[in-house]
Design an enzyme around this catalytic site. Structure first.
Site, PDB file in Angstrom:
ATOM      1  N   LYS A  36       0.862  -1.188   0.000  1.00  0.00           N
ATOM      2  CA  LYS A  36       0.000   0.000   0.000  1.00  0.00           C
ATOM      3  C   LYS A  36       0.891   1.227   0.000  1.00  0.00           C
ATOM      4  O   LYS A  36       2.014   1.176   0.508  1.00  0.00           O
ATOM      5  CB  LYS A  36      -0.869   0.018   1.260  1.00  0.00           C
ATOM      6  CG  LYS A  36      -2.126   0.839   1.120  1.00  0.00           C
ATOM      7  CD  LYS A  36      -3.232   0.024   0.489  1.00  0.00           C
ATOM      8  CE  LYS A  36      -4.448   0.840   0.127  1.00  0.00           C
ATOM      9  NZ  LYS A  36      -5.577  -0.049  -0.252  1.00  0.00           N
ATOM     10  N   ASP A  50      -6.984   4.180  -4.534  1.00  0.00           N
ATOM     11  CA  ASP A  50      -7.639   4.022  -3.229  1.00  0.00           C
ATOM     12  C   ASP A  50      -8.268   5.399  -2.963  1.00  0.00           C
ATOM     13  O   ASP A  50      -8.503   6.164  -3.919  1.00  0.00           O
ATOM     14  CB  ASP A  50      -6.632   3.603  -2.139  1.00  0.00           C
ATOM     15  CG  ASP A  50      -7.311   3.129  -0.845  1.00  0.00           C
ATOM     16  OD1 ASP A  50      -7.771   1.983  -0.814  1.00  0.00           O
ATOM     17  OD2 ASP A  50      -7.405   3.919   0.119  1.00  0.00           O
TER      18      ASP A  50
END
Ligand code: NDP
Ligand code: 2IT
Length: 444
Positions: free
Chosen positions: A126, A166
């Site tokens: 991430k 995201d």
């Protein structure tokens, strides 16, 4: 002290300033306790849990960018490469002022188990930045993305680490990031997913997280003798996940009466008008007050509040810890029968416990929102083949994967005598795969 407790204690000590990371690790380790207890000696010998909770590496960098007035700003950029036991690091980039290392570590940790559940060969990662795209011009966003990629490109690659979107990172940002990677490396590779359809993107990727959430929900409801037909649903968020969750829920015969953004929320008794929501959020990038302005029967409220609306099923699709204990109590009191997480860790630990103890079906984000990353992996496959699949083909595979995840987590919970505990089922099934791969590959 048990192995799980020892590692948990050490995680809390070593990561004291990162509550979200501690929360995610606590949830996973608590629910795999039964598995760890059964394999304690084997796992301890190779320090499996200690390695599982420590990212492979974290890259942090400075991101300077110039606004339209010529003023220079400095943001912090990150990529957390958490675990590549089962495939290249894979996971989104988040641009939001709340981003710091702890948020990205929690997301990278969750991603590792989520990606394992998809059955596809992708590891967990991430990244992101504390940059806030709200109110920025396209040119400002472009200059920021170019600067961000000027550092990030050194650490990613089609077989190394493949970022995606995201919160705050959608098609526009992925396009700018991809363009800069191409300039810097003079290569044309699938190094990002969620790309535009004219340059290697996959059909259905935009819709995949929301659609997948509903495919997954349908299967869980079926296993429990329930259905979405005529159900009243509450959804939070008004971004990528929420929009396509609402679209699919309504297509499947439910009525979704709420959505929310970072300033307020909508109650629309006639059911959310998805086309209007897309126009307001995706095209105008405006506030939900503009939605209200065009729907006379709808109400707009400032602040939090979607969980106060009476509903059969709830879908938190905005951000972490947005559904707290008080919200869980209200949902239960209003007769809510199921909570299915579209966002990552939107429900606090005590709220989750309360919902489960009160007979509410509950599936964790790492299972129910895996459709986005699964379709990203399908985009990677198409890029490797240099082919594009039809929408029907991608959608069919997405449905199969999300139905499969529901069955897998139900089966894992059954196997350990925790029937209906889908949090345990998801964590156990994800962990089993990652653990087996890590052990087979030796200590690293
Ligand atoms: P978007 O940026 O498209 O949308 C996020 C939505 O949530 C927006 O409506 C935003 O409000 C609202 N929001 C964001 N932060 C907050 C906050 N702190 N408080 C209140 N509202 C907030 O992001 P996504 O839809 O992509 O992501 C939503 C969630 O789903 C995240 O948890 C993400 O990690 C998760 N997820 C996303 C996937 C994807 O494929 N995109 C895949 C799997 C999970 P505003 O409109 O005002 O900005
Ligand atoms: O949380 C997630 O799974 C995502 N933001 C999607 C990641 C991806 O690589 O598509």
């Amino acid at each position: 002290m048990s192995y799980v407790d020892e590692v948990l204690e050490s995680v809390k000590k070593k990561n004291a300033g990162e509550p979200e990371f501690i929360q995610a690790v606590t949830e996973v380790l608590e629910s795999i306790r039964v598995v760890v207890d059964a394999h304690e000696e084997e796992y301890r010998k190779v320090a499996l849990l200690e390695r599982l909770v420590e990212p492979d590496r974290i890259i942090t960098f400075r991101v300077p960018w110039t606004d339209d007035k010529g003023e220079v700003h400095v943001q912090r950029g990150y990529r957390v490469q958490f675990n590549n036991a089962i495939g290249p690091y894979k996971g989104g980039l988040r641009f939001h002022p709340s981003v710091y290392q702890g948020i990205l570590k929690f997301l990278g940790f969750e991603q590792t188990f989520k990606n394992a559940l998809t059955t596809l060969p992708i590891g967990g990662g991430k990244g992101g930045s504390d940059f806030d795209p709200h109110g920025k011009s396209d040119n400002e966003v472009m200059r920021f993305c170019q600067s961000f990629m000027t550092e990030l490109y050194k650490y990613i690659g089609a077989d190394v680490d493949v970022p995606a979107g995201d919160i705050g990172v959608g098609g526009r940002e992925v396009g700018y990031l991809f363009g800069q990677y191409k300039r810097l490396t003079n290569t044309y590779e699938g190094i990002l997913t969620g790309k535009g359809l004219t340059f290697g993107g996959s059909l259905i990727r935009t819709q995949a997280t929301g659609y997948g959430l509903l495919y997954h929900t349908v299967e869980i409801l079926k296993l429990n003798g329930q259905s979405l037909k005529d159900a009243v649903c509450a959804v939070s968020g008004a971004g990528n996940v929420a929009t396509y969750a609402i679209e699919k829920a309504q297509e499947l015969g439910a009525k979704v009466v709420t959505c929310s953004d970072s300033t307020g929320w909508i109650y629309d008794p006639d059911g959310i008008d998805v086309e209007l929501l897309k126009e307001v959020k995706e095209v105008r990038r405006a506030r939900l007050t503009e939605y209200k302005a065009e729907r006379p029967n709808a109400e707009y409220h400032e602040g939090k509040g979607v969980w106060t609306v009476k509903c059969d099923y709830a879908f938190p699709c905005a951000t972490q810890n947005e559904l707290e204990l008080e919200d869980a109590k209200t949902l239960v009191a209003n007769g809510c029968k199921g909570v299915f997480e579209g966002a990552n860790m939107p429900t606090t630990l005590d709220a989750t416990k309360y919902l489960q103890e009160n007979g509410v079906l509950f599936t964790p984000g790492k299972a129910s929102n895996a459709g986005g990353v699964a379709t990203s992996a399908l985009e990677m496959t198409q890029n490797s083949e240099r082919l594009s699949w039809s929408a029907e083909e991608v959608d069919t595979r997405l449905k199969m994967i999300m139905t499969g995840i529901a069955d897998t987590i139900a089966e894992a919970a059954d196997r350990y005598g925790m029937t209906g505990n889908y949090v345990a089922g998801a964590n156990i099934a994800g962990f089993e795969k990652v653990a087996e791969a890590m052990i087979a590959q030796g200590v690293y």
